[in-house]
Design an enzyme around this catalytic site. Structure first.
Site: not given
Ligand code: PSU
Ligand code: MN
Length: 320
Positions: A36, A170
């Site tokens: 990603e 997390k």
């Molecule tokens: N967790 C991490 N690093 C990240 C993300 C999540 O430790 O960069 C990013 C990923 O791209 C994940 C996104 O898909 O955050 C989730 O965001 P949201 O909760 O807004 O969907």
């Protein structure tokens, strides 16, 4: 309908560009691992973001697969980035974090976009790539009963046939509710070599993965079974491979939990909401830990890349 084997011939799509080595690998049914780009543009600071992205690509090659970093550049979907395109993701402040709802607009307006797990899964599936390595996935946020903040990553795991290797979620999220949601949506969660579902910085979360696999061949067999059980007109769905951070890089729960509480209360004071919450929290945790959380983050991403490459290699063998 997608075939249950690992790699498919590159499928031409009018909005999608393949890097030459990715197109070649898919054509030859060789293993490919998607990566990603939100982790590059909004998950880590420069220059560690670009450096890590390059090292992760190198690790995947060493393990016998071809890396395909997914992003949107000037409205074009990309499966595999050039050096210059990767630099754009790591440095250009106009690059937005795009979840699934943002993808059509980014394409239509010919903008750059960094793909989240959900969006990367969608583009990977369009490109014919079945295995994807990330750091951590989104999930059900704490307080979701009020905020309704549930990552689109979870819905995409339910409907798109890509296996996502992650270090769990997390504890900025509600881990228990995230696992409940995945159960409701029928998403297999496979602990890689461990029974306990990992919590990103920590190997322990207090929750179990519903299934455990001892290595890549076992994961590949489970994925093959899953995708063979697909009904006509359905995709077969995704799977979450929960791979814990290496022991030597772990930050114990008793150390990271107070840091996360602090970051959450700072976020509440600043009234950060919606798609900005995850990037804010990651950045704040790096600040509070004096960079230690970044070291952990880099270690777990590399570990996930290696495991994803092994799984992609196994699936490619089974597809032949
Ligand atoms: N967790 C991490 N690093 C990240 C993300 C999540 O430790 O960069 C990013 C990923 O791209 C994940 C996104 O898909 O955050 C989730 O965001 P949201 O909760 O807004 O969907
Ligand atoms: Mn959200």
């Amino acid at each position: 309908m997608l075939r249950p084997d690992a790699t498919l011939s590159p499928m031409p799509h009018p909005l999608l560009d393949y890097a030459p080595e990715v197109a070649q690998a898919l054509h030859d049914a060789q293993p490919v691992v998607a990566l990603e780009s939100t982790i590059i543009s909004h998950g880590m600071p420069y220059p560690q973001n670009v450096q890590t992205a390059r090292e992760v690509e190198a690790l995947i090659r060493e393990a016998g697969a071809v890396p395909a970093t997914i992003a949107v550049i000037a409205g074009r979907l990309k499966a595999g980035l050039s050096e210059g395109e990767l630099d754009i993701m790591g440095t250009d402040k106009s690059v937005q974090k795009i979840s699934l709802r943002d993808l059509p607009g980014t394409v239509a307006q010919a903008r750059h976009g960094a793909t989240t797990v959900a969006t990367t899964m969608r583009v990977a599936a369009l490109a014919g790539i079945r295995v994807f390595a990330t750091g951590g996935t989104g999930g059900v946020h704490r307080g979701a009963a009020q905020s309704f903040d549930i990552s689109a990553d979870l819905m995409e795991l339910a409907r798109t046939p890509v296996a996502v290797v992650s270090a769990g979620v997390k504890s900025i999220l509600d881990i228990g509710l995230t696992l409940e949601y995945l159960e409701t949506q029928g998403v297999p969660v496979i602990g890689y070599g461990v029974r306990e579902f990992p919590a990103f910085y920590s190997r322990e979360s207090g929750f179990l993965s519903p299934l455990m696999a001892t290595g890549a061949p076992e994961v590949a067999r489970a994925l093959h079974a899953q995708w063979s059980l697909t009904l006509p007109g359905q995709s077969g769905g995704g799977a979450l491979i929960a791979n814990p951070i290496p022991l030597e890089a772990e930050i114990a729960r008793r150390e990271i939990d107070p840091v996360i509480e602090q970051a959450l209360s700072d976020m509440a004071a600043l009234k950060v909401t919606g798609k900005d919450t995850t990037p804010y929290l990651l950045g704040r945790i790096v600040e509070i830990t004096g960079g230690r959380s970044l070291v952990a983050n880099i270690a777990l991403v590399k570990n996930n890349a290696r495991v994803a490459a092994e799984i992609a290699c196994e699936l490619a063998l089974m597809g032949k």
